[in-house]
Design a protein around this motif. Structure first.
Motif, short mmCIF file in Angstrom:
data_model
loop_
_atom_site.label_atom_id
_atom_site.label_comp_id
_atom_site.label_asym_id
_atom_site.label_seq_id
_atom_site.Cartn_x
_atom_site.Cartn_y
_atom_site.Cartn_z
N ARG A 58 0.82 -1.22 0.00
CA ARG A 58 0.00 0.00 0.00
C ARG A 58 0.86 1.27 0.00
N PHE A 59 2.03 1.21 0.67
CA PHE A 59 2.91 2.39 0.69
C PHE A 59 3.35 2.79 -0.72
N PHE A 60 3.40 1.81 -1.61
CA PHE A 60 4.01 2.07 -2.92
C PHE A 60 2.99 2.21 -4.04
N ASN A 76 0.74 3.86 -6.63
CA ASN A 76 0.80 5.14 -7.37
C ASN A 76 2.09 5.94 -7.13
N ARG A 77 3.17 5.26 -6.85
CA ARG A 77 4.46 5.95 -6.72
C ARG A 77 5.23 5.80 -8.03
N ASP A 78 6.10 6.74 -8.25
CA ASP A 78 6.96 6.67 -9.43
C ASP A 78 8.15 5.77 -9.08
N GLN A 98 11.72 6.53 -10.45
CA GLN A 98 12.34 7.65 -9.74
C GLN A 98 12.84 7.22 -8.36
N LEU A 99 12.04 6.40 -7.70
CA LEU A 99 12.39 5.92 -6.36
C LEU A 99 13.65 5.04 -6.40
N LYS A 100 13.74 4.21 -7.42
CA LYS A 100 14.93 3.34 -7.57
C LYS A 100 16.17 4.20 -7.78
N LYS A 101 16.00 5.26 -8.56
CA LYS A 101 17.12 6.15 -8.84
C LYS A 101 17.57 6.85 -7.56
N LYS A 102 16.60 7.30 -6.78
CA LYS A 102 16.93 8.02 -5.54
C LYS A 102 17.57 7.10 -4.51
N LEU A 103 17.08 5.87 -4.45
CA LEU A 103 17.68 4.94 -3.49
C LEU A 103 19.12 4.63 -3.90
N GLU A 109 21.16 6.60 -5.53
CA GLU A 109 21.98 7.78 -5.18
C GLU A 109 22.29 7.80 -3.69
N THR A 110 21.28 7.46 -2.88
CA THR A 110 21.48 7.50 -1.43
C THR A 110 22.53 6.46 -1.00
N LEU A 111 22.43 5.26 -1.56
CA LEU A 111 23.39 4.21 -1.18
C LEU A 111 24.82 4.61 -1.58
N ILE A 161 10.69 12.70 5.90
CA ILE A 161 9.84 12.29 4.76
C ILE A 161 9.11 10.98 5.11
N HIS A 162 9.83 10.03 5.69
CA HIS A 162 9.22 8.74 6.00
C HIS A 162 8.25 8.83 7.17
N LYS A 163 8.52 9.75 8.08
CA LYS A 163 7.60 9.97 9.20
C LYS A 163 6.25 10.46 8.65
N LYS A 185 9.09 -1.13 12.54
CA LYS A 185 8.97 -2.51 12.05
C LYS A 185 9.11 -2.55 10.51
N HIS A 186 8.63 -1.48 9.84
CA HIS A 186 8.75 -1.46 8.38
C HIS A 186 10.21 -1.35 7.96
N PHE A 187 10.98 -0.63 8.77
CA PHE A 187 12.41 -0.49 8.45
C PHE A 187 13.13 -1.83 8.58
N MET A 199 11.78 -4.67 7.95
CA MET A 199 11.38 -5.42 6.76
C MET A 199 12.15 -4.92 5.52
N TRP A 200 12.33 -3.62 5.49
CA TRP A 200 13.08 -2.99 4.37
C TRP A 200 14.50 -3.55 4.34
N GLU A 201 15.12 -3.60 5.52
CA GLU A 201 16.50 -4.06 5.61
C GLU A 201 16.60 -5.53 5.20
C1 HEM Z 1 16.88 2.92 5.62
C2 HEM Z 1 15.76 2.72 4.96
C3 HEM Z 1 15.24 3.56 3.82
C4 HEM Z 1 15.92 4.37 2.94
C5 HEM Z 1 17.43 4.62 2.86
C6 HEM Z 1 14.93 4.96 2.06
C7 HEM Z 1 15.22 5.85 1.04
C8 HEM Z 1 14.27 6.58 0.37
C9 HEM Z 1 14.56 7.67 -0.54
C10 HEM Z 1 15.96 8.17 -0.92
C11 HEM Z 1 13.38 8.16 -0.99
C12 HEM Z 1 13.15 9.33 -1.94
C13 HEM Z 1 12.91 10.56 -1.11
C14 HEM Z 1 12.74 11.81 -1.96
O1 HEM Z 1 11.64 12.05 -2.43
O2 HEM Z 1 13.74 12.51 -2.16
C15 HEM Z 1 12.34 7.36 -0.38
C16 HEM Z 1 10.98 7.53 -0.60
C17 HEM Z 1 10.01 6.65 -0.18
N1 HEM Z 1 10.17 5.63 0.73
FE1 HEM Z 1 11.91 5.07 1.58
N2 HEM Z 1 13.68 4.49 2.40
C18 HEM Z 1 13.83 3.63 3.46
C19 HEM Z 1 12.82 2.94 4.09
C20 HEM Z 1 11.50 2.92 3.69
C21 HEM Z 1 10.46 2.11 4.27
C22 HEM Z 1 10.64 1.16 5.43
C23 HEM Z 1 9.30 2.39 3.57
C24 HEM Z 1 7.89 1.88 3.71
C25 HEM Z 1 7.44 0.89 4.33
C26 HEM Z 1 9.62 3.38 2.58
C27 HEM Z 1 8.72 3.93 1.72
C28 HEM Z 1 8.97 4.99 0.89
C29 HEM Z 1 7.98 5.61 0.02
C30 HEM Z 1 6.51 5.18 -0.11
C31 HEM Z 1 8.63 6.65 -0.65
C32 HEM Z 1 8.02 7.55 -1.75
C33 HEM Z 1 7.70 8.91 -1.31
C34 HEM Z 1 7.16 9.72 -2.48
O3 HEM Z 1 6.83 9.18 -3.54
O4 HEM Z 1 7.09 10.92 -2.30
N3 HEM Z 1 10.96 3.67 2.68
N4 HEM Z 1 12.89 6.42 0.44
#
Ligand code: HEM
Length: 140
Positions: free
Chosen positions: A39-41, A43-45, A48-53, A55-57, A80-82, A89-91, A93-95
């Motif tokens: 559900r968190f994901f 309608n997300r791009d 773009q999210l893959k690219k941002k992740l 860059e962060t790594l 942003i995540h807050k 707990k989601h973090f 799962m993410w890890e």
């Molecule tokens: C250490 C863990 C995590 C990292 C490093 C990470 C990293 C990121 C980054 C770099 C973005 C893009 C932010 C931006 O708009 O500039 C993002 C967005 C997002 N993350 Fe994470 N994330 C983490 C954990 C999680 C978890 C646990 C969830 C959900 C269960 C989550 C859900 C999302 C969603 C839904 C977005 C999209 C926000 C949007 O479209 O505006 N992330 N995350």
């Protein structure tokens, strides 16, 4: 951050990201973990999210311990995540999902590689949460 772990993390990150499918694998693992996560994901791009992740790594890998710019960036990610209502707990799962993908895509994967990723990612998660806790203390 501990330099030895950072170097191992850096080399592993280079290996796994030489395959573009690494990020697809990670998000598939993660999103398929539960309806709650998927559900968190909605309608997300995702491109773009893959690219941002990615860059962060790379930012984590290239930045030595305690650079203020990096800490500020991670704290901003925490906020942003807050707002998205992501909980601790989601973090976890993410890890888990990320490490599953590392295990598949790193052909030199071993206990040391696992420990290095855990070290780096745990620190990121703690930094995200400490920013949130500070904000709560100020608000109360
Ligand atoms: C250490 C863990 C995590 C990292 C490093 C990470 C990293 C990121 C980054 C770099 C973005 C893009 C932010 C931006 O708009 O500039 C993002 C967005 C997002 N993350 Fe994470 N994330 C983490 C954990 C999680 C978890 C646990 C969830 C959900 C269960 C989550 C859900 C999302 C969603 C839904 C977005 C999209 C926000 C949007 O479209 O505006 N992330 N995350």
């Amino acid at each position: 951050m501990n330099q030895h772990n950072l170097e191992i993390f850096n080399r592993s990150l280079q290996r796994v990201t030489s395959s573009p499918a690494f990020f697809d694998c990670f998000y598939d693992n993660f999103i398929n973990q539960s309806d709650e996560i998927s559900r968190f994901f909605k309608n997300r791009d995702m491109a773009q999210l893959k690219k941002k992740l990615r860059e962060t790594l790379f930012m984590l890998a290239e930045t030595a311990e305690g650079r203020p710019g990096l800490t500020l960036y991670i704290e901003m990610l925490g906020r942003i995540h807050k707002r998205l209502n992501v909980q601790r707990k989601h973090f976890n799962m993410w890890e888990e999902a990320l490490l599953e993908a590392v295990k598949i895509y790193d052909d030199e994967y071993d206990d040391e590689v696992l420990a290095a990723w855990l070290y780096v990612i745990d620190e990121v998660i703690e930094t995200m949460f400490s920013a949130l806790e500070e904000a709560r203390l100020k608000a109360s």
